[in-house]
Scaffold this motif. Structure first.
Motif, mmCIF file in Angstrom:
data_model
loop_
_atom_site.group_PDB
_atom_site.id
_atom_site.type_symbol
_atom_site.label_atom_id
_atom_site.label_comp_id
_atom_site.label_asym_id
_atom_site.label_seq_id
_atom_site.Cartn_x
_atom_site.Cartn_y
_atom_site.Cartn_z
ATOM 1 N N PRO A 169 0.934 -1.236 0.117
ATOM 2 C CA PRO A 169 -0.011 0.116 0.030
ATOM 3 C C PRO A 169 0.906 1.279 -0.023
ATOM 4 C CG PRO A 169 -0.868 -1.773 1.781
ATOM 5 C CD PRO A 169 0.571 -2.136 1.199
ATOM 6 N N GLY A 173 0.244 -0.476 -4.300
ATOM 7 C CA GLY A 173 -1.135 -1.419 -3.914
ATOM 8 C C GLY A 173 -1.901 -2.160 -5.009
ATOM 9 N N THR A 174 -3.103 -2.088 -5.244
ATOM 10 C CA THR A 174 -3.486 -2.619 -6.352
ATOM 11 C C THR A 174 -3.604 -2.137 -7.602
ATOM 12 O OG1 THR A 174 -5.652 -1.760 -5.848
ATOM 13 C CG2 THR A 174 -5.309 -3.787 -4.730
#
Length: 244
Positions: A169, A173-174
């Motif tokens: 994060p 992150g994603t």
């Protein structure tokens, strides 16, 4: 090596390397130049260098006609992408780059060096995308160094070679896309508190998104661009840019 040099009076010096520069329009003090891939890019071992010089009081706009994909290098040597920019006194450069995609299996080192003389301003957009649809993306190391009037303005290293670390994060992150608009050599009018303001005259606007088209920095780019006069206008009359 690809070369785009714009000299006072509108004289252009263009040379084709991995990228082919093509003149789109020109005026006495400005030019608009497209960058076109001269061959398939990026493959294992490719070494792409772009050298850009904008003479005093001139304005250059660079246009990319398509994005760049760093392909699976199948164990071959890493590819490199190096951009060197020099803006002389009062010069302007605008360059809204297209997405730079690092596919699975690719390994890329990017380097951007910008040298600004007094009164010069660069407006740059860089969109880095890890992987094509359904991919996690390959390894990317990106370094940026900016100097203004001989003094450091920005030094940034972005190491995205370790897929596990970049999923933190604290890093991406994603997200798969890192989109950045950089105003270098001037401050945004009105301060704009959402931007990351540099210690010297400059600001970064940045977004982390799942896809390049999800970024809202297009509006920021247009707002920053409105601060600068059109290519070909005398660069030192951009009165709405709060330099320094």
């Amino acid at each position: 090596m690809t070369r785009v040099h714009l000299h006072p009076g509108g004289r252009l010096d263009l040379a084709t390397g991995a990228l082919a520069p093509r003149l789109l329009s020109r005026s006495r003090g400005g030019a608009r130049v497209a960058l076109v891939g001269a061959r398939a890019l990026l493959l294992a071992g490719d070494d792409v260098t772009l050298d850009v010089v904008v003479g005093a009081g001139c304005a250059l706009e660079l246009v990319e006609v398509a994005g760049t994909v760093a392909f699976d290098q199948r164990g071959g040597a890493a590819a490199s992408w190096c951009v060197r920019v020099r803006l002389d006194e009062g010069a302007r450069l605008t360059w809204q780059g297209e997405p730079f995609v690092v596919a699975d299996g690719a390994a890329v080192e990017r380097r951007t060096d910008v040298d600004l003389a007094r009164g010069a301003v660069a407006l740059l957009r860089e969109t880095l995308v890890l992987g094509r649809t359904g991919e996690r993306g390959g390894a990317l190391l990106s370094r940026t160094r900016v100097h203004l009037d001989g003094r450091p303005l920005l030094a940034e290293d972005l190491d995205l070679r370790d897929a596990a670390l970049r999923a933190s994060p604290a890093v991406l992150g994603t997200a798969r896309c890192l989109d950045t608009v950089a105003l270098l050599g001037a401050r945004p009018a009105g301060g704009e508190p959402d931007a990351l303001h540099l210690a010297g005259p400059g600001a970064l606007d940045r977004r982390l998104t799942l896809d390049a088209h999800s970024s809202d920095l297009g509006a920021v780019w247009r707002r920053r661009l409105a601060l600068l006069e059109p290519a070909g206008a005398p660069a030192d009359r951009a009165a709405t840019v709060a330099a320094g």
